[in-house]
Design a protein around this motif. Structure first.
Motif, short mmCIF file in Angstrom:
data_model
loop_
_atom_site.label_atom_id
_atom_site.label_comp_id
_atom_site.label_asym_id
_atom_site.label_seq_id
_atom_site.Cartn_x
_atom_site.Cartn_y
_atom_site.Cartn_z
N ALA A 39 0.81 -1.22 0.00
CA ALA A 39 0.00 0.00 0.00
C ALA A 39 0.85 1.27 0.00
O ALA A 39 0.31 2.37 -0.17
N ALA A 40 2.15 1.13 0.15
CA ALA A 40 3.03 2.31 0.16
C ALA A 40 2.90 3.07 -1.16
O ALA A 40 2.78 2.46 -2.23
N PRO A 41 2.92 4.40 -1.12
CA PRO A 41 2.79 5.18 -2.36
C PRO A 41 3.89 4.84 -3.37
O PRO A 41 5.03 4.54 -2.99
N ALA A 42 3.54 4.88 -4.62
CA ALA A 42 4.51 4.58 -5.68
C ALA A 42 5.72 5.50 -5.57
O ALA A 42 5.58 6.71 -5.41
N GLY A 43 6.89 4.90 -5.62
CA GLY A 43 8.12 5.67 -5.55
C GLY A 43 8.59 6.01 -4.15
O GLY A 43 9.70 6.53 -3.98
N ALA A 44 7.77 5.71 -3.14
CA ALA A 44 8.15 6.07 -1.76
C ALA A 44 8.96 4.98 -1.08
O ALA A 44 9.56 5.22 -0.03
N LEU A 45 8.99 3.79 -1.67
CA LEU A 45 9.61 2.64 -1.03
C LEU A 45 10.84 2.19 -1.81
O LEU A 45 10.81 2.09 -3.03
N GLU A 101 12.69 0.20 2.96
CA GLU A 101 12.85 1.51 3.59
C GLU A 101 11.96 2.53 2.90
O GLU A 101 11.83 2.51 1.66
N PRO A 102 11.34 3.44 3.67
CA PRO A 102 11.30 3.53 5.12
C PRO A 102 10.27 2.55 5.69
O PRO A 102 9.67 1.77 4.93
#
Length: 390
Positions: free
Chosen positions: A168-174, A274-275
């Motif tokens: 579910a992490a936003p695209a590009g945030a992980l 990460e994060p």
């Protein structure tokens, strides 16, 4: 529905976080995709650091652990047909580990949650965390033939490597880091006494082996095997024969054989995401990181994540402080990467890789020989094995 913290996943990380939060009056609901029986049937790790034991004590679920857990003050390394014991307690100012199966930890936590009347929904589907990048997070899911939504303050993703939370992490945030190992562990459980009073890690030209236990009458043994092997190809007799070939004679003579009642092959990987925080969504345990079991760190890392997250929630709800929440990811990852390094090192030192030739095997043996004869090197292993400070 509304609660303060929605916890996705009823493994030991999710259950432990829920139990600790209940102790300070924070409401939680746990969502679990599997059945209760399936969760309790999972066979996992069994070596607990003292910090994990302390946290289970704090959660009020350590009564059976105190009665049945096996304190271990040392481990043995086997190579070149010799057995070398490392005295963990002498090398770490009295620290030790406790052998107590993860299945038992899960059972203790689950029974405590049920006794407290705390809410857990099993067999949920289509779980979807949302709104966590703003001020109104919620989780939607299907259960019992109907769709549901829980509004909350925060979401804790404790649903493992294949769960929905990290996805579910936003695209590009992980950003993820991964190392896959070209072998697996074939493990068996058998109602036979252990070959040794403590764990034995064996390096052998035929591959790694581990002698472990769950109780004085129940043993857990492993042998390294090709990643594409099938459990069906390994009869009990073949397993026992292979295990004995990889152990020193003194240990081989002590191996009691018997029918296995659980047998499985587990792939090995190192993985870190990460994060571990995305707004009001927090990852903990296997949802954020995986380590090969060689260093006995998987469950213990999940417990340290839970400690940091619990302390952050406690400070937020008691004092209105966001400092712990803001520091959670960095604080957890600092310890995670140290455990990843240790587990990777133990794995590379003890296993036979496809490209390990005679030279590589002798290098491993030299490293092991140095390790057991150098107090400084032994102390470094022991410090990591019993658990780095939290």
């Amino acid at each position: 529905m509304r609660t303060q913290v929605v916890i996705i996943g009823s493994g030991p990380a999710g259950l432990l976080l829920g139990q600790l939060l209940a102790g300070i009056g924070v409401d939680t609901i746990i969502l679990e995709r599997s059945t209760r029986d399936h969760v309790l049937a999972r066979v996992r790790a069994g070596v607990l650091e003292q910090g994990t034991v302390d946290l289970l004590e704090q959660a009020g679920v350590a009564r059976r652990l105190r009665a049945e857990g096996l304190p271990h003050h040392g481990i043995s390394l086997a190579f070149d047909n010799r057995l070398h014991r490392l005295d963990l307690s002498a090398l770490t100012d009295g620290k030790h580990v406790t052998v107590y199966g993860q299945t038992e930890v899960t059972r203790d936590l689950m029974e405590a949650r049920e006794a407290g009347g705390l809410a857990t929904c099993f067999e949920v589907t289509n779980v979807a965390p949302a709104g966590f990048d703003g001020s109104s997070p919620f989780v939607s899911f299907d259960h019992g033939g109907a769709s549901h939504r829980i509004d909350c303050d925060y979401i804790a993703g404790c649903d493992g490597f294949h769960g929905v939370s990290r996805q579910a992490a936003p695209a590009g945030a992980l950003k993820t880091y991964e190392r896959r190992y070209p072998f697996g562990w074939l493990g068996v459980l058998a109602e036979v006494p252990p070959a040794d009073a403590e764990l034995v890690y064996a390096n052998h030209a035929r591959g790694f082996a581990l002698c472990s236990m769950r109780s004085p009458t129940r043993s857990r043994y492993y042998v390294q095997c090709p990643i594409d092997d099938r459990v069906e190809d390994w009869s009990d007799q073949r397993f026992w024969d292979e295990l004995r070939r990889r152990l020193p004679e003194t240990v081989t003579d002590a191996v009691t054989t018997g029918p296995s009642f659980e047998k499985s092959i587990a792939p090995l990987r190192s993985f870190v995401a990460e994060p571990m925080r995305f707004g009001k969504l927090f990852l903990a345990g296997d949802a954020a990181h995986i380590v090969p079991p060689t260093g006995a760190k998987g469950l213990n890392l999940a417990a340290s994540d839970v400690r940091y997250l619990f302390e952050a929630f406690r400070d937020h709800y008691a004092e209105g402080s966001s400092a712990g929440l803001d520091a959670y990811s960095q604080r957890a990852l600092s310890r995670v990467w140290k455990a990843v390094r240790f587990s990777w090192w133990m794995t590379t030192m003890l296993h036979r890789f496809p490209d390990t030739d005679d030279f590589g095997q002798r290098i491993q043996e030299a490293e092991l020989d140095y390790l057991v004869h150098s107090r400084a090197a032994s102390a470094a292993l022991a410090e990591n094995y019993v658990g780095l400070p939290v």
